[in-house]
Design an enzyme around this catalytic site. Structure first.
Site, PDB file in Angstrom:
ATOM      1  CB  SER A 256     -54.502 -47.074 -30.667  1.00 33.61           C
ATOM      2  OG  SER A 256     -53.191 -47.671 -31.166  1.00 33.61           O
ATOM      3  CG  HIS A 388     -55.392 -51.921 -32.778  1.00 32.22           C
ATOM      4  ND1 HIS A 388     -55.634 -51.952 -31.274  1.00 32.22           N
ATOM      5  CD2 HIS A 388     -54.878 -50.791 -32.840  1.00 32.22           C
ATOM      6  CE1 HIS A 388     -55.033 -50.921 -30.876  1.00 32.22           C
ATOM      7  NE2 HIS A 388     -54.696 -50.037 -31.634  1.00 32.22           N
TER       8      HIS A 388
END
Length: 515
Positions: A256, A388
């Site tokens: 990320s 994620h």
């Protein structure tokens, strides 16, 4: 007609390949731009091999041309033909670095102005960086997880702001099972992730001339600088004999926002042998241009809506259609890692990550790696069905292959392309990849040297016009390219299928240019 150096470089035998969409495509690399017999390095022992090159001149914003494709990674900002020798890649890479610093993240300070000391004791590496011009210091501390034995061990540096795992978001057992050391990089020791005011951050104490609020630097410049100084400390302690780390086999990883951090760190420091940028999203692997062109506003991270502590304030000028004035894009950021190894991942369950743009960008980076002759050192894996930053079981073998090859030196396949986008057009974004297509046709005997050189001349003219923002001449030159291709089909030099493949790529580019 004399064969151009470009086509001479591309005129090498091409081996067969196979592709799949959702499964790993383990392809034999296509024709390299540079002679692979030159034994292209896997890593370097200095931070920046292009440090001595003068920075290019960058025109004012108003003078920047609008480039509606992904810029050619091998064409200098100064103009002229693409630099097509391995020796020229270091210079070109330095130009790309200068552009990224000038337009996106601000300067990564030259280490010549700092003195670095390092000690390793009680499992903790302490690196003290003192700026010689003002006497101020900054300390980096990492608790290093060493395998059993005497080493030296390869190591992974994981971007993090807490914990001691040292593998970012990747499963630690991928590394512990292979006797690889794990080194956490605590980025808040440089500049804080969660903060509304960064004036008191250690990095900005060391460099008071830089300031996030004033817009002359972004945190990704500072964070990448911090990774480099940590590597300095690792090298020093390894030379002292106190830290058993193999400094020629270092990896960086993160996910990320930390995936962006890992990508910038690996791109800007050539001592990193392997970069794994996991689900990095806009500002990482995805191309700014492509995200703007194919994704609705507000759905993905674009220049318009990214975090402007991460990036310098001046990048805002490239919002909306002004993105096409950006002289570079993020396939070139990824290409900066070359000839070292890079694996990027995406996650289609999270639209914000701009996965389609990441795919197009990865294809362009893949082509740059291919032209460099090291396509098998780059891979991308875009899937879904997991949280994620999670690593599903099916994804592990790809990560393990990159670790096995580039940290352990094992002979495994790493030319990987996994994605769910079989119908997403990417070729029109990168007409410069026609260089390789011409080279393959020449190598396969379909075209003579004169015929290939003629196509190459028309392509180079079109690419030069595109780079200068001259759309109408570019369209005309591409039309001339198509006419010559059709002529070769009529006389039987090219099959209809070969001609159609070239024409389709040109037509897609013309559509991108607004034809």
């Amino acid at each position: 007609m004399k064969l151009s150096p470009l086509l001479m470089a591309l005129a090498v035998p091409v081996l067969g390949s196979c592709t799949t969409d959702r499964l790993a495509s383990l392809q034999t690399p296509g024709p390299p731009l540079f002679d692979v017999s030159q034994n292209i390095p896997l890593v370097y022992d200095v931070e920046n091999t292009g440090a001595d090159y003068a920075k290019p001149f960058f025109p004012s914003f108003d003078q920047l041309p609008s480039i509606r494709i992904l810029p050619d990674p091998f064409r200098s900002f100064a103009g002229g033909p693409a630099g097509l020798s391995f020796a020229s890649w270091s210079r070109r890479r330095a130009e790309i670095k200068a552009a990224i610093e000038n337009y996106e993240i601000g300067p990564k300070p030259d280490p010549a102005d700092v003195a670095v000391t390092a000690t390793f004791a009680n499992d903790t590496l302490t690196v003290v960086v003192t700026r010689e011009s003002n006497g101020r210091s900054l300390a980096l501390r990492s608790r290093i997880n060493l395998p059993s034995g005497s080493g030296p061990f390869p190591a992974v540096i994981g971007m993090t702001f807490f914990g001691s795992g040292g593998t970012g978001s990747l499963p630690s057992d991928i590394f512990t099972s292979r006797n690889i050391a794990r080194i956490p990089y605590y980025h808040d020791q440089v500049t804080r992730y969660f903060a509304s005011n960064h004036a008191g951050d250690p990095y900005f104490y060391l460099y008071p001339e830089y300031n996030v609020g004033n817009g002359n630097v972004g945190q990704y410049s500072a964070w990448a600088w911090g990774v480099s100084r940590l590597i300095d400390g690792i090298q020093i302690a390894a030379r002292q004999g106190s830290l058993p780390i193999d400094v020629s086999h270092l990896a960086v990883t993160g996910c990320s926002y930390a995936g962006k951090m890992a990508l910038f760190a690996g791109a800007l420091d050539e001592r990193v042998a392997l970069t794994i940028a996991q689900e990095s999203g806009g500002g990482g692997a995805p191309a700014w241009r492509v995200s703007h062109a194919i994704e609705p506003n507000g759905t993905v991270e674009k220049i318009d809506n990214t975090n402007y502590t991460w990036f310098m304030q001046g990048m805002r000028a490239f919002s909306a259609d002004n993105v096409y004035k950006l002289p570079h894009d993020h396939p070139e950021l990824m290409a900066m890692v070359a000839p070292r190894a890079l694996l990027v991942t995406g996650n289609t369950d999270y639209t914000w990550l701009s996965n389609r743009s990441a795919y197009v960008s990865a294809r362009a980076a893949q082509e740059a790696y291919r032209e460099l002759g090291v396509r098998d050192r780059f891979g991308f894996y875009i899937d879904g069905g997991h949280l994620h930053c999670a690593v599903p079981t099916v994804e592990r073998p790809v990560i393990e292959a990159f670790v096995d090859r580039f940290l352990l030196g094992n002979n495994v396949t790493t030319d990987v392309q996994i994605h769910p986008y079989p119908d997403l057009d990417y070729e029109g974004w990168m007409p410069w990849s026609l260089r390789s297509d011409i080279g393959q046709l020449l190598a396969g005997g379909a075209l003579t040297a004169d015929q290939a050189a003629g196509l190459g001349d028309k392509l180079n003219a079109a690419l030069a016009s595109i780079a200068a923002g001259k759309t109408t001449p570019a369209l005309n030159q591409l039309d001339a390219f198509v006419n010559q291709v059709n002529g070769f089909v009529r006389i039987g030099a090219l099959t209809p299928e070969q001609g159609a493949a070239l024409v389709a790529k040109v037509n897609s580019t013309q559509a991108r240019l607004g034809a």
